[in-house]
Design a protein around this motif. Structure first.
Motif, mmCIF file in Angstrom:
data_model
loop_
_atom_site.group_PDB
_atom_site.id
_atom_site.type_symbol
_atom_site.label_atom_id
_atom_site.label_comp_id
_atom_site.label_asym_id
_atom_site.label_seq_id
_atom_site.Cartn_x
_atom_site.Cartn_y
_atom_site.Cartn_z
ATOM 1 N N ARG A 50 0.810 -1.218 0.000
ATOM 2 C CA ARG A 50 0.000 0.000 0.000
ATOM 3 C C ARG A 50 0.846 1.273 0.000
ATOM 4 N NH1 ARG A 50 -3.265 -1.429 5.279
ATOM 5 N NH2 ARG A 50 -1.159 -2.131 5.808
ATOM 6 N N VAL A 51 2.180 1.136 -0.008
ATOM 7 C CA VAL A 51 3.034 2.335 -0.006
ATOM 8 C C VAL A 51 3.139 2.882 -1.423
ATOM 9 C CG1 VAL A 51 5.377 3.186 0.376
ATOM 10 C CG2 VAL A 51 4.336 1.591 2.009
ATOM 11 N N ALA A 52 2.764 4.143 -1.598
ATOM 12 C CA ALA A 52 2.899 4.772 -2.909
ATOM 13 C C ALA A 52 4.140 5.655 -2.949
ATOM 14 C CB ALA A 52 1.665 5.617 -3.218
ATOM 15 N N GLN A 53 4.479 6.239 -1.819
ATOM 16 C CA GLN A 53 5.595 7.176 -1.763
ATOM 17 C C GLN A 53 6.593 6.690 -0.711
ATOM 18 O OE1 GLN A 53 6.456 10.549 -3.310
ATOM 19 N NE2 GLN A 53 8.214 9.502 -2.398
ATOM 20 N N SER A 93 7.688 0.265 -1.126
ATOM 21 C CA SER A 93 6.527 -0.405 -1.680
ATOM 22 C C SER A 93 6.903 -1.819 -2.083
ATOM 23 C CB SER A 93 6.031 0.364 -2.911
ATOM 24 O OG SER A 93 4.916 -0.279 -3.445
ATOM 25 N N ARG A 114 -0.143 10.521 -5.840
ATOM 26 C CA ARG A 114 0.211 9.093 -5.883
ATOM 27 C C ARG A 114 -0.102 8.427 -4.545
ATOM 28 N NH1 ARG A 114 4.948 11.140 -8.625
ATOM 29 N NH2 ARG A 114 4.640 10.861 -10.864
ATOM 30 N N SER A 115 0.192 9.109 -3.441
ATOM 31 C CA SER A 115 -0.119 8.529 -2.133
ATOM 32 C C SER A 115 -1.618 8.356 -1.965
ATOM 33 C CB SER A 115 0.409 9.434 -1.017
ATOM 34 O OG SER A 115 1.798 9.481 -1.048
ATOM 35 N N LYS A 150 -3.396 5.264 -3.077
ATOM 36 C CA LYS A 150 -3.307 4.034 -2.283
ATOM 37 C C LYS A 150 -3.825 4.232 -0.853
ATOM 38 C CE LYS A 150 0.281 1.557 -4.796
ATOM 39 N NZ LYS A 150 1.485 0.727 -4.635
ATOM 40 N N PHE A 152 -9.316 -3.511 -2.399
ATOM 41 C CA PHE A 152 -8.052 -2.909 -1.980
ATOM 42 C C PHE A 152 -7.508 -3.739 -0.824
ATOM 43 C CE2 PHE A 152 -5.483 0.227 0.390
ATOM 44 C CZ PHE A 152 -4.606 0.595 -0.615
#
Lengths: 448, 433
Positions: free
Chosen positions: A260-263, A439, B149-150, B153, B253
């Protein structure tokens, strides 16, 4: 017996109210309960808070989360009040109420029209000693705190990462255990755990009353003596002495992976000294160090080095929690720009910290910070609820009213050399945790 | 006992609204109007400025332009680049906040009396001469893209975006005001200048000032600060019909707790039944611990940490909405109980006791909101944007108290439509939902 004698002497000594500043007055009741009154007469509103010197770090081993669980259960009624009645009465009187738990304290508060203060005290005093709990409430409320953990922590990889980071930072001290509790222990919390914690810590000689708003200090004292005064102190209350950290000998590194980590980002955390009563100078220097390094997203040292001179990061920051009973932490964060690896971001962070020590403190930047500290003494008078929280958290973290009031002057007296010395002293690799949030699936990372 | 409490409260509630919060209307020599509360006891000023329209005025194909532009207002203005601007602001110990919302761009400022002229002059440059320097644009754009982007998710954000898309489709309300990676990547400096001209104009401005300033001082200050803005901006967006129908949308999700947002058509802020609806919602899922949803879903069943419902009267659409989060194996039950509570209130209404309790709570809580210069300025600017009269604060509690049980129950049956209630669930819910 000696303890009783000490109590009597204390009460004689403090019988006269001490008016500490133009807004703040303090007392101590005969049963040991401290009282802080903060005046603001602009609106007929009051905040009534009771803080206990008991938090997650005071829990017995194996029942993590019980301090917070008990906080929830304190809304479940007494001999006089039905479950939920306290909140209902507050709402019926147009007020709002809630509670909070940290490592070092648990607090309960109501915001209400000033003429309802006595009713709040009556109910709060009642649940300090007369809590009544049944098994049926325990099970339902345990589900609520598990859903709270789901919401705050399990659903948020950054929160899980932070929990692992604290656990890595503290080798021995209970600050390494999350306030909400480890899930497997929360699932086993029962009535006995909650009541044992309640009986040990909920007593007037372990509590601080903070009242802020449209009140006269002598009226608050009279009401406090009427409602809290008759409550018996707990003679078995022991000094808060927790285990101490051993000397840290090895820098720790961790990688936390989550799909679930995007950044991704990198953090560096150091074990750091906290504000101590009568000795707040080093904490003051560290407070200004955090501001200079990473306080403002445009002018701080990290922003200048990593976001302006080079485009290494999209965000940088530094944080230091000065108010804490035991050793606290000082943290740095770098969120890398696109195409920059965490290794590169970490190297740039190390360079920036080194350049801070080499270049010295920018005296114009320090002057601006001190201007803001002076201004904050004006702005804070507009928000007595925040002032009330400041006193409550300080007094439950080992500090005194005098420490709170001296703090702005101590911050202002900090010199450039103090800041550099504090930084050199703090940045020992052996007492650090470097964490990467990335991620990916946890299994892949475990194989690496 | 309750009757006694009521009598006392009416008096207490009236105090801040009538006696203590004395709201004046000030019109500057240049014709800019502001609401003012003089509060000389602490030497600083809180200023709230709103430009209505906000990010819903993004031009076609430029989604995210208003948001990025707003974030750049304090990244260099007039003679000062981003760093010099921040240093000057901090040296004055002033603080400025700029935010873009669906219906407004907001500016919140706080400054000391001792250097107010300098702080106002600095803020003026941010409002009228932001530089939008190339390096600042790229730096802030990268931050916005990282946030987007964060957000892709984040289960709460996914739920919000999905709900908005289903409710509002192609209307600006139907998409994230931050824009997409594609739309934000394509924005140019000219797009940002255009966005500023569309939103930040004098024909849509609302101002409130609270603190250490007189009406005589405020008038010229308004002209100094805002007189340089263009007269007009872009036309306001159209009203949009809420397109939701009953049912459930599940977004898969991988997270242990499912997040649910639910709602259907709501009520306009200027509807004569708004106060009745406000009371009905307070009883259904308002922000205290006493609501029916909180009682049934949290207190009685332990299915969630919190559940709330709320009226969402936006400028160009209106919803009644709610939110709840439960573990994947429990969300189906939380949704089921929520539907039952919703349907029961639509069919059977509220009780006289619930109505009385809600009135006491709402009328008692209202004056407690006026607890600082910033919060008061915020309330005053909101009142102006909603076209409320300047004496609204003094009459508001009377309007709450005037709602009868019959009105509340008629409105409950009209407002709450269990058959139209749509749930968006983000997570991996187990069982039929």
């Amino acid at each position: 017996m000696p303890r009783l004698l000490a109590l009597i002497l204390t009460s004689l000594f403090f019988a006269l109210p001490a008016r500490a500043s133009d807004m703040v007055t303090t007392y101590t009741l005969d049963n040991g309960m401290e009282v802080v009154v903060i005046e603001d007469h602009r609106a007929p509103v009051v905040v009534h808070m009771v803080w206990y010197r008991a938090g997650a770090a005071d829990e017995p081993q194996g029942s993590s989360g019980v301090a917070h669980f008990l906080e929830h259960l304190l809304f479940k009624g007494t001999e006089k009040m039905e479950p939920g009645e306290l909140s209902r009465v507050v709402a019926e009187n147009g007020g709002s109420d809630n509670a909070f738990t940290s490592n070092d304290y648990t607090g309960y508060f109501q915001r209400v029209a000033a003429d309802r203060l006595e009713l709040m005290m009556e109910m709060e005093a009642d649940r300090m000693v007369n809590l009544q709990l049944g098994e049926e409430e325990i099970e339902t409320e345990r589900n609520v705190i598990i859903e709270e953990r789901n919401q705050r922590t399990e659903n948020n990889p950054s929160a899980l990462f932070g929990e692992q980071r604290d656990a890595a930072l503290y080798l021995h001290h209970p600050y390494g255990t999350p306030v909400i509790g480890w899930r497997h222990e929360m699932e086993t919390l029962g009535l006995d755990d909650a009541l044992a914690f309640y009986k040990q810590y909920y007593a007037p000689n372990n509590a601080i009353l903070v009242v802020a708003g449209d009140v006269a200090p002598e009226d608050v004292l009279a009401l406090a003596e009427k409602h809290y005064g008759p409550l018996p102190p707990n003679p078995d209350l022991k000094p808060r002495e927790r285990v101490k950290e051993p000397t840290h000998l090895a820098a720790r590194r961790m990688v936390f992976s989550d799909v679930r980590v995007a950044q991704p980002y990198v953090t560096r955390t150091y074990l750091a000294p906290e504000r101590d009563p009568g000795a707040q100078e080093r904490a003051a220097a560290l407070t200004l160090l955090a501001d200079l390094l990473g306080g403002d997203g445009t002018t701080s040292h990290l922003a200048r080095k990593l976001q302006f001179e080079q485009q290494i990061a999209v965000y940088t920051g530094a944080g230091y929690r000065a108010t804490s009973l035991d050793d606290t932490s000082f943290s740095l964060i770098v969120v890398p720009a696109e195409g920059v690896t965490l290794e590169e971001a970490e190297a740039a962070l190390d360079d920036a910290m080194e350049s801070f020590l080499e270049e010295g403190v920018d005296s114009a930047a320090l002057d601006r910070l001190k201007m803001q500290i002076r201004a904050s003494t004006v702005y804070e008078r507009d928000d007595v609820a925040a002032l009330a929280r400041r006193y409550g958290s300080a007094l439950t973290s080992g500090l005194t009213v005098e420490d709170v009031q001296e703090w702005p002057a101590i911050l202002e007296a900090v010199t450039e050399d103090d800041i550099l010395a504090a930084a050199r002293d703090l940045w020992r690799p052996a007492s650090s945790v470097t964490g990467y949030l990335v991620s990916g699936s946890p299994t892949e990372e475990a194989i690496q | 006992m309750i009757r006694f409490a009521l009598t006392l409260l009416a008096f207490a509630a009236a105090l801040p609204a009538r006696a203590e919060v004395n709201i004046q209307e000030v019109t500057s020599p240049g014709g800019i109007t502001a609401w003012l509360v003089e509060e000389p006891s602490i030497p600083f000023l809180s200023l709230e400025i709103r430009f209505s329209g906000g990010s819903s005025l993004d031009a076609e194909g430029k989604r995210g332009a208003t948001n990025l532009m707003t974030a750049l207002l304090e990244e260099g203005a007039g003679e000062l680049d981003a760093r010099a601007f921040s240093e000057t602001r901090d040296g004055l110990a002033a603080s400025f906040g700029f935010s873009a919302y669906d219906d407004a761009l907001s500016v919140s400022a706080r400054m000391l009396t001792e250097n107010r002229p300098e702080a106002i002059a600095l803020l003026e440059t941010a409002l009228t001469e932001p530089r939008f320097d190339g390096d600042a644009i790229e730096r802030v754009r990268a931050q916005v893209l990282s946030n987007i982007r964060s957000s892709e998710k984040d289960p709460d954000d996914i739920a919000g975006k999905t709900f908005d898309r289903l409710a509002f489709g192609d209307h600006p309300y139907g998409s994230d005001r931050s824009g997409t990676v594609e739309s934000v990547s394509a924005l140019t400096r000219d797009d940002l200048l255009a966005a500023k001209h569309r939103v930040m104009a004098r024909d849509r401005i609302y101002v409130a000032a609270v603190g250490d300033i007189t009406a005589e001082e405020l008038g010229p200050l308004l002209d100094d600060l805002l007189g340089g803005l263009p007269e007009t901006g872009a036309p306001m967006p159209d009203h949009v019909d809420v397109a939701l129908t009953g049912g459930t949308t599940v977004v898969d999700f991988p997270t242990p707790q499912s997040v649910a947002l639910f709602g259907h058509l709501g009520m306009k802020r200027d509807d004569p039944d708004f106060f009745a609806a406000y009371i009905v919602n307070t009883i259904l899922g308002g922000s205290n611990f006493e609501s029916r949803l909180m009682t049934e879903v949290r207190e009685n069943r332990g299915l969630t940490y919190g559940i709330y419902s709320y009226l969402v009267p936006k400028d160009y659409a209106e919803l009644v909405m709610g939110s709840v989060s439960s573990a994947n194996d429990r969300i189906a039950e939380a949704v089921e109980v929520t539907r039952q509570v919703w349907a029961d209130m639509a069919e059977n209404g509220v009780t006289a006791e619930e109505l009385a309790a809600a009135k006491t709570y709402l009328t008692g809580a209202y004056p407690l909101r006026f607890d600082g210069n910033g919060p008061i300025a915020d309330i005053l600017v909101g009142m102006q944007m909603q076209n409320l009269p300047i004496d609204y604060a003094a009459t508001r509690n009377d309007k709450v108290n005037a709602v009868t049980l019959e009105e509340a129950n008629r409105v409950a049956s009209e407002l709450l439509r269990p058959e139209s209630l749509h749930f968006v669930v983000v997570g991996q819910p187990e069982g039929a939902i």
